[in-house]
Design an enzyme around this catalytic site. Structure first.
Site, mmCIF file in Angstrom:
data_model
loop_
_atom_site.group_PDB
_atom_site.id
_atom_site.type_symbol
_atom_site.label_atom_id
_atom_site.label_comp_id
_atom_site.label_asym_id
_atom_site.label_seq_id
_atom_site.Cartn_x
_atom_site.Cartn_y
_atom_site.Cartn_z
ATOM 1 N N HIS A 94 2.064 -3.282 -2.410
ATOM 2 C CA HIS A 94 1.321 -2.849 -1.119
ATOM 3 C C HIS A 94 1.572 -1.442 -0.704
ATOM 4 C CE1 HIS A 94 0.977 -2.829 3.547
ATOM 5 N NE2 HIS A 94 -0.296 -2.934 3.014
ATOM 6 N N ARG A 95 1.168 -0.559 -0.935
ATOM 7 C CA ARG A 95 1.514 0.995 -0.456
ATOM 8 C C ARG A 95 2.239 1.317 -1.941
ATOM 9 N NH1 ARG A 95 2.405 0.697 5.920
ATOM 10 N NH2 ARG A 95 0.716 -0.665 6.336
ATOM 11 N N GLU A 148 -1.475 -0.880 -4.290
ATOM 12 C CA GLU A 148 -2.567 -0.649 -3.243
ATOM 13 C C GLU A 148 -2.330 0.704 -2.892
ATOM 14 O OE1 GLU A 148 -3.942 -0.920 1.197
ATOM 15 O OE2 GLU A 148 -1.846 -0.448 0.150
ATOM 16 N N ASP A 177 -3.888 3.735 0.294
ATOM 17 C CA ASP A 177 -4.721 3.950 1.336
ATOM 18 C C ASP A 177 -5.068 5.328 1.435
ATOM 19 O OD1 ASP A 177 -3.956 1.755 3.047
ATOM 20 O OD2 ASP A 177 -1.828 2.424 3.180
ATOM 21 N N HIS A 202 -0.943 6.180 4.733
ATOM 22 C CA HIS A 202 -1.578 5.119 5.682
ATOM 23 C C HIS A 202 -1.935 5.588 7.078
ATOM 24 C CE1 HIS A 202 -1.222 1.777 8.379
ATOM 25 N NE2 HIS A 202 -1.701 1.028 7.405
ATOM 26 N N GLU A 226 -7.731 1.565 -0.697
ATOM 27 C CA GLU A 226 -8.154 1.215 0.781
ATOM 28 C C GLU A 226 -8.836 2.398 1.339
ATOM 29 O OE1 GLU A 226 -5.465 -0.620 3.671
ATOM 30 O OE2 GLU A 226 -6.894 -0.240 5.192
ATOM 31 N N LYS A 266 -9.564 4.308 4.676
ATOM 32 C CA LYS A 266 -9.051 4.230 5.995
ATOM 33 C C LYS A 266 -10.050 5.064 6.709
ATOM 34 C CE LYS A 266 -5.041 2.067 6.237
ATOM 35 N NZ LYS A 266 -5.023 0.546 6.752
ATOM 36 N N ASP A 307 4.772 -6.201 0.112
ATOM 37 C CA ASP A 307 5.553 -5.256 -0.157
ATOM 38 C C ASP A 307 7.168 -5.414 -1.207
ATOM 39 O OD1 ASP A 307 4.334 -3.837 1.672
ATOM 40 O OD2 ASP A 307 5.807 -4.664 3.545
#
Ligand code: G3P
Ligand code: MG
Length: 261
Positions: free
Chosen positions: A7-8, A34, A36, A49, A110, A112, A230
């Site tokens: 994640h990120r 992932e 953003d 993000h 993703e 945003k 994470d």
């Protein structure tokens, strides 16, 4: 098999949404990353993000109100550790270039939406993503569910997924209405029987963001299609140990059946 998405990027070990975080995720063995994405003021998709620059960069102000050249001047690493002071906000294209060395790596991009009526994000980002990726292991997710219909028009074969928190009645129907092939719920918004029902309707389930060991174990046990974390290293470790214990179990089963023959 559950795909573990960093994640990120590997965001516990490196500043989130930077090339270092994505490189580390790959080194740790994550199956996916992932990312953003939002637009700079002059319309370049960038990977960050928050709506504002304050938390993760040396800058001030709003991402979508800052030109790309100015975003690139910012330090996106020192907030995390002085070791990462060289890190800058990557463009989506830079992350896609990095990922092109790893054709099996899954990408969960993703979109945003912080600026109301941002008509340009999908229109700009999707053609760039298509240039670099096949639809095989690319996912487009968003909390702005209407936008997923727009993505579907631009790239009908790519898997889209609504992100959500809270309860959704019959989420497989909702996903199908959005022409989505997956749902990405908050992990507290889904449980074993619902996961099975959604999957039985041909919809993939990938909860976010699971960082505690007990929940990682639980969701791996429930065989979700993917999960965001994470701590991909912890998730992979649990998955690896689970596989070993299954192998041991079937080895003993074989030995036992030979003995009792
Ligand atoms: O993909 C899941 C996750 O990224 C959604 O929440 O706020 O971390 O982008 P957020
Ligand atoms: Mg995200």
């Amino acid at each position: 098999m559950t795909i573990i998405f960093a994640h990120r990027g590997a965001s516990r070990q490196c500043p989130e949404n930077t090339l270092s975080a994505y490189e580390r995720a790959v080194k740790l063995g994550a199956g996916g990353i992932e990312i953003d994405v939002q637009l700079s003021k002059d319309g370049i998709p960038v990977v960050i993000h928050d709506r504002t620059l304050k938390r993760t960069t040396s800058g001030k102000g709003i991402v979508t109100e800052t030109n790309y050249a100015d975003l690139k001047k910012l330090d996106a690493g020192s907030w995390f550790s002085p070791k990462f002071q060289q890190e800058c906000i990557p463009s989506l294209e830079e992350v896609l270039t990095f990922a092109s060395d790893y054709p099996d790596l899954w990408l969960n991009i993703e979109l945003k939406y912080y600026r109301e009526n941002d008509e340009q994000l999908a229109k700009t980002a999707i053609p760039i993503i298509k240039k670099f990726r096949s639809d095989k292991n690319t996912l487009i997710s968003s909390f702005e569910h209407e936008r997923l219909l727009e993505v579907h028009k631009l790239w009908s074969k790519v898997e889209t997924a609504p992100l959500y928190k809270g309860n959704l009645h019959e989420p497989w129907h909702y996903a199908k209405k959005l022409k989505a092939k997956a749902i990405h719920p908050h992990f507290k918004s889904i449980h074993a029987s619902l996961i099975k029902t959604v999957q039985a309707h041909g919809i993939n389930v990938r909860p976010y963001t699971i960082n505690e060991e007990k929940w990682l174990r639980q969701f791996l046990e429930w065989e979700v299609d993917g999960l965001m974390t994470d701590v991909p290293d912890l998730a992979l470790n649990i998955m690896h140990n689970k596989q070993i214990s299954q192998q041991k179990k079937s080895w003993w089963k074989n030995v036992w059946s030979m003995i009792t023959k």
